[in-house]
Scaffold this active site. Structure first.
Site, PDB file in Angstrom:
ATOM      1  N   ASP A   1     -17.523  40.480  42.324  1.00 31.48           N
ATOM      2  CA  ASP A   1     -16.405  39.936  41.697  1.00 31.48           C
ATOM      3  C   ASP A   1     -16.688  39.146  40.551  1.00 31.48           C
ATOM      4  O   ASP A   1     -17.785  38.385  40.514  1.00 31.48           O
ATOM      5  CB  ASP A   1     -15.331  39.212  42.476  1.00 31.48           C
TER       6      ASP A   1
ATOM      7  N   GLU B   1     -19.258  43.231  46.182  1.00 30.53           N
ATOM      8  CA  GLU B   1     -18.928  42.095  47.121  1.00 30.53           C
ATOM      9  C   GLU B   1     -18.201  42.836  48.416  1.00 30.53           C
ATOM     10  O   GLU B   1     -18.430  42.201  49.387  1.00 30.53           O
ATOM     11  CB  GLU B   1     -17.782  41.315  46.456  1.00 30.53           C
TER      12      GLU B   1
ATOM     13  N   TYR C   1      -4.985  44.353  48.884  1.00 27.59           N
ATOM     14  CA  TYR C   1      -5.633  43.148  49.074  1.00 27.59           C
ATOM     15  C   TYR C   1      -5.066  42.000  48.884  1.00 27.59           C
ATOM     16  O   TYR C   1      -4.357  41.440  48.075  1.00 27.59           O
ATOM     17  CB  TYR C   1      -6.743  43.275  48.134  1.00 27.59           C
TER      18      TYR C   1
END
Length: 613
Positions: A112, A11, A326
DNA sequence: GCAAGGTC
């Protein structure tokens, strides 16, 4: 099972890079195709290439001929099917995907492991199957970007799950259709009243943005409806036996001034109060749980008055530059694979060096632990130690330093001991009038040393014993007024959105921001204040189509959509939702003149005001 | 020019 050549699609680039590193055992060749990085390596005898996308590569839109807001009646959009098209910004990714797709025999969809990832997988299939009829597709599902999880996923590949992709596509279609229909009908309703004054503005509706606006407006209406009432409180200034001053408050409040004065007079005439209860309770205040996106936004708003959108933008930038992990995550448990000591070592380079050393000196680290895990990303933590100077010179804006330092302090707090306070309560009686005084004494600062934002202010009550007599010096009756509830704070709004299931961790701040950009509410001193336009829009929609702005609307829609995963035909779900929305559309259309007039008037008030400020 | 969801 696998042989020959394999294309692995992730992704985002960081995942592709990590997957390549773990599967290859270290030998990876990086090739750039334009700006897209591809990672080449050998795995189980196969020659593999991995690449990361940037989220979705396709999007739904109406065909060209439905683009005219004037010539096409909004209701027409209920009857046409939006088409799935490659996004302009991702054409280059599709080109690279197709290039490799024609040269491999297997594609592993390492997106994901959530429904969006399943949808993107399906987009990849749609973009590639036609260039190579012999292609086989597999799905790799990992719940963390760790060596163990990645290896496990690639050793137990599964099949893509199109029913999940179809659920997401149905949601995209409904969001677009409802958004377009109601945005157009609302905008068209004010056209004849506003003409050129509308400028490039339009009145938008959205299944997330509008329920969010509703929450803000409801609180404002409560506030406006609120009628303040007077009430009276009694305060006693006294002295302890050893001469320490003390203020006690009568536990009751009074509506009548006369009654309060009578009680006050009685207390005063009595002359003393007798201590009947002394209670000291030691309380532990635990440090915060590991940080997820919404909590990052809420705390930065509360502690530093930084808007949620700004907070996430900055966090994103810090992530891209390697300072924090993240920032879009719902996880509040540190994964066992996360090396907390290593992070602490990194943080020796910050100005919290001494505090970090203390933590490192402990034989065992015991982090706090929340109860959510999105199975995709860890909580937000600092990934590099940096000083104030470094961040300021690199980013040139103070907020970057604030966000970074906050993430660092929060991380350290989660490894710190609790704060300890003594909650004090003393009850005394003068005649039968109950008086009380409460206090807080800090026993141990604990995590407040590094996380002062939550520190309570100390108020110490002198030591007293039951039976002790307090000499009353003065009695005061105060006039007070009940206060309206405050406007919703951005922090409360985020909490409500999470509770109602409006938006996702990554998009909640967007929905707030959209409302601000549209002129529906402003955020001033952390609080969301609706404009005339925002209030009128909600009033109009509540009157004729209340379900569309109900805070539960999004969750209801999600629930309906999940029937697709259970096997229901997506078309029937889409039709059901559209039929309902069509009824609301008809009701609005029946009152178009009235609605247009009200909205136009509110529009003028709102933007005249905005200009004059 | 409409939405919400990924990602930068």
């Amino acid at each position: 099972m696998l042989s020959g050549k394999v294309l692995i699609v992730a992704e985002k680039d960081s995942v592709a890079r990590t997957v390549a590193a773990y599967l290859s055992g270290g030998k990876v060749k990086v090739l750039r195709v334009g700006k897209i990085k591809t990672y080449h390596f050998t795995w189980r005898g196969c020659s593999c290439v991995a690449l990361g996308l940037r989220g979705h590569i396709m999007d739904f839109d109406f065909e060209e001929r439905y683009n005219s807001w004037l010539r096409v009646s909004p209701e027409v959009l209920f009857k046409v099917d939006p088409v799935l098209v490659v996004r302009e910004e991702t054409v280059k990714y599709v080109r690279v995907l197709r290039y490799y797709a024609s040269r491999v025999n297997t594609i592993i969809l390492a997106l994901d492991s959530d429904s969006e990832g399943e949808a993107i997988s399906y987009e990849v299939i749609l973009a590639t199957y036609s260039v190579n009829p012999r292609l086989r597709y597999y799905r790799a599902l990992f719940s963390a970007i760790t060596k163990r999880d990645i290896e496990k996923a690639f050793n137990s590949l599964t099949a893509p799950r199109p029913e999940i992709a179809k659920k997401v596509f149905a949601r995209m279609i409904l969001d677009l259709t409802l958004g377009a229909v109601f945005t157009r009908v609302l905008t068209l309703s004010v056209r004849k009243y506003l003409g050129d004054k509308l400028g490039s503005r339009f009145l938008s509706y959205g299944p997330c943005q509008s329920p969010v606006l509703n929450l803000v407006v409801q609180r404002a209406l409560e506030r406006e409806k609120f009628k303040p009432e007077k009430y009276y409180t009694i305060h006693v200034y006294a002295k302890t036996e050893d001469g320490k001053p003390l203020r006690l408050d009568h536990v009751r409040t009074y509506r009548s001034k006369e009654e309060a004065q009578k009680v006050a007079q009685r207390v005063k005439e009595h002359g003393f109060a007798k201590v009947t209860l002394v209670r000291n309770i030691k309380v532990k205040i635990p440090p915060p749980k590991p940080l997820d996106t919404v909590e990052l936004e809420r705390r930065l708003s509360r502690f530093f008055n930084i808007r949620a959108k700004i907070a996430l933008d900055i966090a994103e930038e810090l992530y891209r530059n390697g300072y924090i992990s993240y920032p879009r995550t719902e996880t509040t448990i540190y994964p066992p694979t996360l090396n907390l000591r290593e992070i602490l070592q990194e943080l020796l380079a910050t100005e919290h060096r001494e505090y970090v050393q203390e933590l490192l000196a402990q034989p065992k680290l015991t982090p706090t632990r929340g109860n959510t895990d999105d199975k995709a990303h860890p909580p937000i933590y600092p990934t590099a130690g940096a000083t104030r100077e470094e961040l300021l010179s690199r980013f040139r804006r103070r907020e970057f330093w604030i966000v970074y330092d906050f993430v660092t302090r929060h991380f350290l707090a989660t490894l710190s001991p609790p704060a300890r306070v003594l909650r004090q309560e003393v009850i005394a009686k003068a005649e039968n009038v109950e008086l009380r005084v409460t206090g807080v004494k800090i026993l141990e600062l604990g995590y407040w040393r590094i996380y002062p934002f939550e520190k309570v202010s100390e108020k110490i009550v002198p030591e007293l014993r039951p039976g002790e007599k307090l000499r009353i010096l003065r009695v005061e009756v105060r006039e007070n007024e009940t206060k309206p509830p405050p406007y919703l704070s951005e922090s409360e709004l985020l909490k409500l959105m999470r509770a109602y299931g409006i938006g996702t961790d990554a998009t909640m701040q967007d929905h707030i921001h959209t409302n601000v950009v549209r002129g529906y509410f402003r955020i001033f001193r952390k609080r969301c204040i609706p404009t005339e336009l925002g209030k009128t829009l909600i009033l109009v929609l509540s009157k004729h189509a209340s379900r569309l702005v109900d805070p539960h609307f999004r969750a209801r829609m999600e629930k309906l959509l999940s029937e697709i995963v259970q096997g229901r035909d997506p078309r029937s779900v889409i039709e059901e939702m559209k039929r309902e929305a069509y009824q609301y559309y008809l009701r609005l259309r029946g009152k178009l003149d009235e609605i247009g007039r009200e909205l136009a008037e509110a529009f003028l008030k709102t933007f005249r005001y905005a200009r004059s400020k």
